[in-house]
Design an enzyme around this catalytic site. Structure first.
Site, short mmCIF file in Angstrom:
data_model
loop_
_atom_site.label_atom_id
_atom_site.label_comp_id
_atom_site.label_asym_id
_atom_site.label_seq_id
_atom_site.Cartn_x
_atom_site.Cartn_y
_atom_site.Cartn_z
NE ARG A 55 -1.46 -2.04 3.38
CZ ARG A 55 -2.46 -2.86 3.59
NH1 ARG A 55 -3.65 -2.41 3.86
NH2 ARG A 55 -2.27 -4.16 3.53
CB THR A 56 3.87 2.42 1.78
OG1 THR A 56 3.28 2.07 3.03
CG2 THR A 56 4.61 3.73 1.92
CE LYS A 83 22.83 -7.31 -12.00
NZ LYS A 83 23.00 -6.57 -13.25
CG HIS A 135 5.74 4.38 7.81
ND1 HIS A 135 5.72 5.17 6.67
CD2 HIS A 135 5.03 3.25 7.50
CE1 HIS A 135 5.03 4.53 5.74
NE2 HIS A 135 4.61 3.38 6.21
C1 NCD Z 1 3.42 -0.57 8.18
C2 NCD Z 1 4.90 -0.59 7.85
O1 NCD Z 1 5.29 -1.03 6.78
O2 NCD Z 1 5.64 -0.16 8.70
N1 NCD Z 1 2.57 -0.76 7.10
C3 NCD Z 1 2.36 0.19 6.17
O3 NCD Z 1 3.16 1.06 5.92
N2 NCD Z 1 1.14 0.18 5.58
C4 NCD Z 1 3.06 -1.43 9.31
C5 NCD Z 1 3.33 -2.90 9.21
O4 NCD Z 1 4.06 -3.39 8.36
O5 NCD Z 1 2.76 -3.62 10.05
#
Ligand code: NCD
Length: 338
Positions: A55-56, A83, A135
Site C-alpha cells: 500500500r505505501t 547485485k 514512518h
Molecule cells: C506498516 C509498515 O510497513 O511499517 N505498514 C504500512 O506502511 N502500511 C506497518 C506494518 O508493516 O505492520
C-alpha cells in the site's frame, strides 16, 4: 516545511496542520471522475523501495501521478541493488536522472537520513519506512483520519483526544512516528503492549504506557491496532509472548472488547492485518473500523506532502477553505492524459 521528511519530529504543529488542511482540499479529488492536477507537471519522483511494500508504494505512486509528476519505480528486486550496489551509487544515479524527490523505504533504520544528509543528491528525501525506526507519512495519514472523524476544524489539532496504540510497539515504525506527531498535535497517547513488546527507552517518548488493554479501551477516542511483525521476530526460539492464542486473548481486539468502547471511538490499523491475531475479522469489517478509509486518506496526505515539499503553497491548489462549503476550485487537466 523542511526540505526532507525523515521523521515525524521534523514537523512543527504548524507544518502538520498545513499538511492536514492541504490533504483535506486534495481529498475531494478522489470523488471526481478526473483525479488529476497539473501541480507537479515536469517534476520527477522516484520510489526507491529496498523492502517489500504494497500500500505505501502504490499510495505514493498514485499521489505523484495525481499531481502529474513523472514517477520512476525502483525496487531492490530486479535492479542492480540486488547485485550489491551501494546506497551512494544509487543516489548518484538518481541525481543524474534529475529526481526532484526520492521516496525511500529501507530495512535499515537511518538509511533515508544518510541519503538526505550525505550530500550525494539535491532531491528531497521522504522516509517511507526505515527499519523499526519511523514512518512519518503513515503517522500523517493516521492523524488526518483521526482529525476528520474527531475534529475536522482547520484551526485545531487533536488537543486532548486520547489515542491507544496497541500491540507490537517494539518493531513498529508506525508507533514511533505516531507518538511524536500526535504529541505535536496535542493528543494524549497510551501505548498498550506486553512488557516484551515495548521498546527500550520508551520512558523518553511523550506517551503513557499500559499492559492492560481492558483498562485503556473505555477512555480512548481512537484505538490503533498494530500488526504483530512476525518477520522481525524469531517466534520459534525465545518468543515475545507464549502463544498466539495467549497474545490474542490479552492484546487482541474482538467484538467483546469492542463493546467497551465509547460510541464515537474509531478503530484503526495501518495494514497489513493479521486477521484473527491482533484484530478479529468482525472488528476489522465493523462500522467503527476506518481501516479502508486510512488507505484512501493515504493518497491525499502523500499528495499534500509531495506538493508542499516540492515548493507548492497552499493557495495554488484552490480556494476550498476560503469558500467553505462550496466546491473547491481545483483546476484539473483536460483529462487527455488522466
Ligand atoms: C506498516 C509498515 O510497513 O511499517 N505498514 C504500512 O506502511 N502500511 C506497518 C506494518 O508493516 O505492520
Amino acid at each position: 516545511m523542511k526540505k526532507h521528511l525523515l521523521s515525524a519530529a521534523d514537523l512543527t504543529r504548524g507544518d502538520a496542520l498545513l499538511v492536514l488542511r492541504t490533504a483535506e482540499e486534495l481529498r475531494s479529488l478522489a470523488d471526481r471522475p478526473i483525479k488529476k492536477l497539473p501541480a507537479l507537471r515536469g517534476r520527477t519522483i522516484v520510489n526507491l523501495f529496498f523492502e517489500d511494500s504494497t500500500r505505501t508504494r502504490i499510495s505514493f505512486e498514485a499521489a505523484a501521478k495525481r499531481l502529474s509528476a513523472d514517477v520512476i519505480n525502483f525496487s531492490a528486486k530486479g535492479s542492480s541493488l540486488s547485485k550489491g550496489e551501494s546506497l551512494k551509487d544509487t543516489a548518484l544515479t538518481l541525481e543524474a536522472m534529475g529526481a526532484d524527490a526520492v521516496v525511500v523505504r529501507h530495512w535499515a533504520s537511518g538509511a533515508p537520513h544518510l541519503l538526505a544528509n550525505a550530500g550525494w543528491s539535491r532531491s528531497s528525501v521522504i522516509n517511507a519506512g526505515d527499519g523499526t525506526h519511523e514512518h512519518p507519512t503513515q503517522a500523517l495519514l493516521d492523524a488526518f483520519t483521526m482529525w476528520r472523524h474527531l475534529t475536522a476544524d482547520p484551526g485545531q489539532g487533536l488537543d486532548g483526544r486520547r489515542v491507544a496504540i496497541v500491540g507490537d510497539i517494539l518493531h513498529s515504525r508506525v508507533a514511533r512516528s505516531n507518538a511524536l506527531l500526535l504529541n505535536t498535535l496535542g493528543a494524549e497517547v497510551t501505548l498498550v503492549a506486553p512488557p516484551t513488546l515495548l521498546p527500550y527507552g520508551v520512558e523518553s517518548w511523550p506517551v503513557e504506557t499500559s499492559y492492560d488493554l481492558d483498562a485503556v479501551l473505555p477512555k480512548s477516542d481512537v484505538v490503533m491496532m498494530l500488526r504483530v511483525q512476525k518477520e522481525r521476530m524469531n517466534l520459534s526460539g525465545g518468543g515475545f509472548f507464549p502463544t498466539v492464542r495467549e497474545y490474542s486473548r490479552r492484546y487482541g481486539l474482538d467484538s467483546r472488547r469492542m463493546a467497551q468502547l465509547q460510541d464515537h471511538t474509531i478503530v484503526m490499523h495501518p495494514g497489513p492485518m493479521n486477521r484473527g491475531m491482533e484484530i478479529t475479522a468482525d472488528v476489522a469489517d465493523s462500522k467503527r473500523s476506518v481501516i479502508v478509509e486510512q488507505v484512501t486518506n493515504g493518497v491525499a496526505v502523500r499528495m499534500a506532502v509531495l506538493y508542499l515539499l516540492l515548493g507548492g503553497n497552499e493557495s495554488a491548489i484552490g480556494g476550498a477553505r476560503a469558500e467553505a462549503g462550496t466546491e473547491p476550485s481545483i483546476p484539473t487537466t483536460d483529462g487527455a492524459d488522466a
